[in-house]
Design an enzyme around this catalytic site. Structure first.
Site, PDB file in Angstrom:
ATOM      1  N   HIS A 252       0.848  -1.196   0.000  1.00 38.77           N
ATOM      2  CA  HIS A 252       0.000   0.000   0.000  1.00 38.77           C
ATOM      3  C   HIS A 252       0.878   1.238   0.000  1.00 38.77           C
ATOM      4  O   HIS A 252       2.101   1.146   0.131  1.00 38.77           O
ATOM      5  CB  HIS A 252      -0.983  -0.009   1.172  1.00 38.77           C
ATOM      6  CG  HIS A 252      -0.357   0.089   2.534  1.00 38.77           C
ATOM      7  ND1 HIS A 252       0.562  -0.827   3.006  1.00 38.77           N
ATOM      8  CD2 HIS A 252      -0.527   0.992   3.535  1.00 38.77           C
ATOM      9  CE1 HIS A 252       0.915  -0.492   4.239  1.00 38.77           C
ATOM     10  NE2 HIS A 252       0.285   0.614   4.582  1.00 38.77           N
TER      11      HIS A 252
ATOM     12  N   HIS B  45       1.286   3.905   2.025  1.00 41.79           N
ATOM     13  CA  HIS B  45       1.824   4.653   3.160  1.00 41.79           C
ATOM     14  C   HIS B  45       3.348   4.648   2.989  1.00 41.79           C
ATOM     15  O   HIS B  45       3.940   3.639   2.608  1.00 41.79           O
ATOM     16  CB  HIS B  45       1.402   4.016   4.492  1.00 41.79           C
ATOM     17  CG  HIS B  45      -0.008   4.371   4.889  1.00 41.79           C
ATOM     18  ND1 HIS B  45      -0.798   3.555   5.656  1.00 41.79           N
ATOM     19  CD2 HIS B  45      -0.756   5.481   4.609  1.00 41.79           C
ATOM     20  CE1 HIS B  45      -1.977   4.146   5.840  1.00 41.79           C
ATOM     21  NE2 HIS B  45      -1.977   5.304   5.206  1.00 41.79           N
TER      22      HIS B  45
ATOM     23  N   ASP C  60       6.006   4.450   4.677  1.00 38.53           N
ATOM     24  CA  ASP C  60       6.942   3.472   5.258  1.00 38.53           C
ATOM     25  C   ASP C  60       6.961   2.153   4.494  1.00 38.53           C
ATOM     26  O   ASP C  60       7.715   1.248   4.847  1.00 38.53           O
ATOM     27  CB  ASP C  60       6.646   3.255   6.752  1.00 38.53           C
ATOM     28  CG  ASP C  60       5.214   2.805   7.024  1.00 38.53           C
ATOM     29  OD1 ASP C  60       4.280   3.347   6.393  1.00 38.53           O
ATOM     30  OD2 ASP C  60       5.027   1.911   7.866  1.00 38.53           O
ATOM     31  N   HIS C  61       6.147   2.057   3.444  1.00 37.38           N
ATOM     32  CA  HIS C  61       6.142   0.838   2.626  1.00 37.38           C
ATOM     33  C   HIS C  61       6.655   1.063   1.202  1.00 37.38           C
ATOM     34  O   HIS C  61       6.783   0.106   0.450  1.00 37.38           O
ATOM     35  CB  HIS C  61       4.729   0.234   2.602  1.00 37.38           C
ATOM     36  CG  HIS C  61       4.287  -0.220   3.956  1.00 37.38           C
ATOM     37  ND1 HIS C  61       4.293  -1.538   4.335  1.00 37.38           N
ATOM     38  CD2 HIS C  61       3.899   0.486   5.045  1.00 37.38           C
ATOM     39  CE1 HIS C  61       3.895  -1.633   5.608  1.00 37.38           C
ATOM     40  NE2 HIS C  61       3.649  -0.412   6.051  1.00 37.38           N
TER      41      HIS C  61
ATOM     42  N   HIS D  21      -7.324  -2.048   5.824  1.00 36.53           N
ATOM     43  CA  HIS D  21      -6.511  -0.971   6.394  1.00 36.53           C
ATOM     44  C   HIS D  21      -7.148   0.379   6.046  1.00 36.53           C
ATOM     45  O   HIS D  21      -8.177   0.425   5.365  1.00 36.53           O
ATOM     46  CB  HIS D  21      -5.074  -1.105   5.855  1.00 36.53           C
ATOM     47  CG  HIS D  21      -4.069  -0.271   6.585  1.00 36.53           C
ATOM     48  ND1 HIS D  21      -4.059  -0.143   7.961  1.00 36.53           N
ATOM     49  CD2 HIS D  21      -3.025   0.485   6.152  1.00 36.53           C
ATOM     50  CE1 HIS D  21      -3.065   0.653   8.311  1.00 36.53           C
ATOM     51  NE2 HIS D  21      -2.424   1.051   7.237  1.00 36.53           N
TER      52      HIS D  21
ATOM     53  N   HIS E  20       6.216  -5.295  11.952  1.00 39.21           N
ATOM     54  CA  HIS E  20       5.585  -3.980  11.877  1.00 39.21           C
ATOM     55  C   HIS E  20       5.313  -3.436  13.284  1.00 39.21           C
ATOM     56  O   HIS E  20       4.238  -2.942  13.619  1.00 39.21           O
ATOM     57  CB  HIS E  20       4.277  -4.032  11.071  1.00 39.21           C
ATOM     58  CG  HIS E  20       3.854  -2.682  10.535  1.00 39.21           C
ATOM     59  ND1 HIS E  20       2.958  -1.869  11.189  1.00 39.21           N
ATOM     60  CD2 HIS E  20       4.231  -1.994   9.442  1.00 39.21           C
ATOM     61  CE1 HIS E  20       2.769  -0.751  10.489  1.00 39.21           C
ATOM     62  NE2 HIS E  20       3.545  -0.801   9.423  1.00 39.21           N
TER      63      HIS E  20
END
Lengths: 303, 303
Positions: free
Chosen positions: A62, A64, A66-67, A142, A270
């Site tokens: 996804h 966000h 941090d990914h 999410h 995570h």
């Protein structure tokens, strides 16, 4: 077939001084899959001596940061190194819009060719297939559209018993059907059941990646019998309410997903930056699912 | 006034397992300046216990990824932390185009407000000014438009000697002029030279940042007398030809720039990933400019 998983990052969004955001490498015979690509992934690849040029497929759960914030740096470095190849990126269709200006800016020197494959956030989908391996994406739950990924060896056909070929004079022409499940009828009209003619192929190896997601038992069926399940545990049970609010999972929820899925083993990650020591995550999850380990950066897990 | 410089990254573009790309923090009384922001800067800020919320000004030398790919992650994290402030970004005007789609994507949650200030790549320019400190950008010589930055304390007026105020009955009304350099005429008509009435203010503190750049002696005048000069040494002398081709500097060239500029001290960095051991960089540079140190990540340098 065995898979080898290397954890490059196991932290959640806020940075810590000793854990990186999400990224991992799954090596299956013939392929090196990068799963998520948080900031610093290229440094972690170097530290773990994983060759950049082996990576041809990147799966982004996804959008966000941090990914995926490490993706542009990785592509830029592959270019500087002169890696000449396609780079297949499986992600939300929006990713292309987000990084295209930066790709255009380095275009003059582009040797790597990013190819974007949009994910389906409505239902499971086969997104990659080779002769022996396939990858499915499936929606998780999410705050923005997010997919999990299931990497699995294809089911091999049953092995035919050589002693039976001899015993019943089975012609070569009939073997393909028997391998596919057919019974065999002898010249004398005797029907030999398939189960007596074959030895089932070994169970296909499988690995599933589920982050970021709230507890979502509807996915248990797609994860059914997975050998290793990576599931997020952003929070300890004491922060269950925060997990609800932010659509993340707690330790016990990850354990429950592993139980419902009949997973062989559970790997948790995570972790929220507020927890320096992650041993409590493992303790709590094991109360529900004993065969649990914490995802430790730089560690390899053989599946 | 003293400045404190913290090195967050001293590597060049290709990643290594133990050095980060360019980023540093300069703390001057009242301000915390971030200079360049390579991938992983936010992790390095955490490791060095530098509060994200203190950063209000970011200076980006140029748009090669190893100097700015960490910026979006930093802004995103400041948002997650709820930092409510303007963030002044001094960079090539193109930077806004490159990261705007990603900023738009997180817009719903934006508490930080990035304000872009385009740099001038034709000539030196005053880009920031407070009561006591000013920052100048100045073009250097690289493969794409690149600026160096000069951070300096403003020249303070001379201090007037109290014994002289008494001795010559100097009225308060005259003091401002004397501080600005005027002589003083007594009631009796005696002219007292300014030099006898004042003590010069201490030399203003200054720090200059020069990377990425080829050897560019034309900048010696703007750097004149700088207390600490950070200058890139991507390559050892043995790779002088490669330095020419890629518009980077060698050790001896950095040393020569420090000499030409009359710098107090030289700090070298932006080391090519091909060199694991950087002690040779220091040795070679010291042959030209003895007061040289290597920029070591996590180390603080007081100016």
């Amino acid at each position: 077939m065995s898979f080898e998983l290397t954890i490059l990052g196991s932290n959640s969004a806020l940075p810590t001084s000793n854990r990186y955001p999400t990224a991992q490498v799954l090596e299956v015979p013939g392929f090196c899959f990068l799963i998520d690509c948080g900031e610093g992934t290229q440094i972690q690849l170097r530290r773990n001596k994983i060759s950049f040029s082996k990576i041809r497929h990147v799966f982004i759960s996804h959008l966000h940061g941090d990914h995926y914030y490490g993706l542009i740096g990785l592509i830029s470095t592959m270019n500087l190194m002169g890696v000449k190849s396609d780079l297949h990126i499986y992600a939300h269709s929006e990713l292309k819009t987000l990084i295209q200006p930066q790709l255009d800016f380095i275009r003059g020197d582009m040797t790597v060719k990013p190819i974007f494959h949009p994910l389906n956030f409505k239902k499971p989908q086969l997104i990659f297939e080779s002769k022996k391996v396939e990858v499915l994406s499936f929606p998780v739950k999410h705050s923005i559209p997010t997919c999990g990924f299931l990497f699995r060896e294809k089911q091999k056909p049953a092995n035919i018993r050589k002693d039976m070929i001899k015993a019943y004079n089975i012609p070569i022409a009939a073997i393909k059907d028997i391998k596919a499940g057919a019974d065999f009828t002898t010249a004398e009209g005797q029907v030999i059941a398939n189960v007596d003619l074959t030895i089932p192929a070994s169970k296909p190896t499988s690995y599933a990646f589920c982050t970021d997601t709230a507890f979502y038992p509807a996915n248990a069926s797609i994860l059914n019998g997975v050998d290793l399940l990576y599931h997020e545990t952003t929070f300890l049970e004491e922060l269950k309410e925060l997990a609800r609010k932010t659509l993340h999972s707690t330790t016990k929820e990850a354990g429950e997903m592993a139980t419902l899925s009949g997973a062989g083993k559970l790997l948790i990650g995570h972790f929220s930056a507020r927890f320096k020591d992650i041993s409590r995550f493992v303790e709590e999850t094991r109360e529900v699912f004993p065969n649990t380990e914490a995802a430790i950066e730089g560690r390899k897990y053989t599946i």
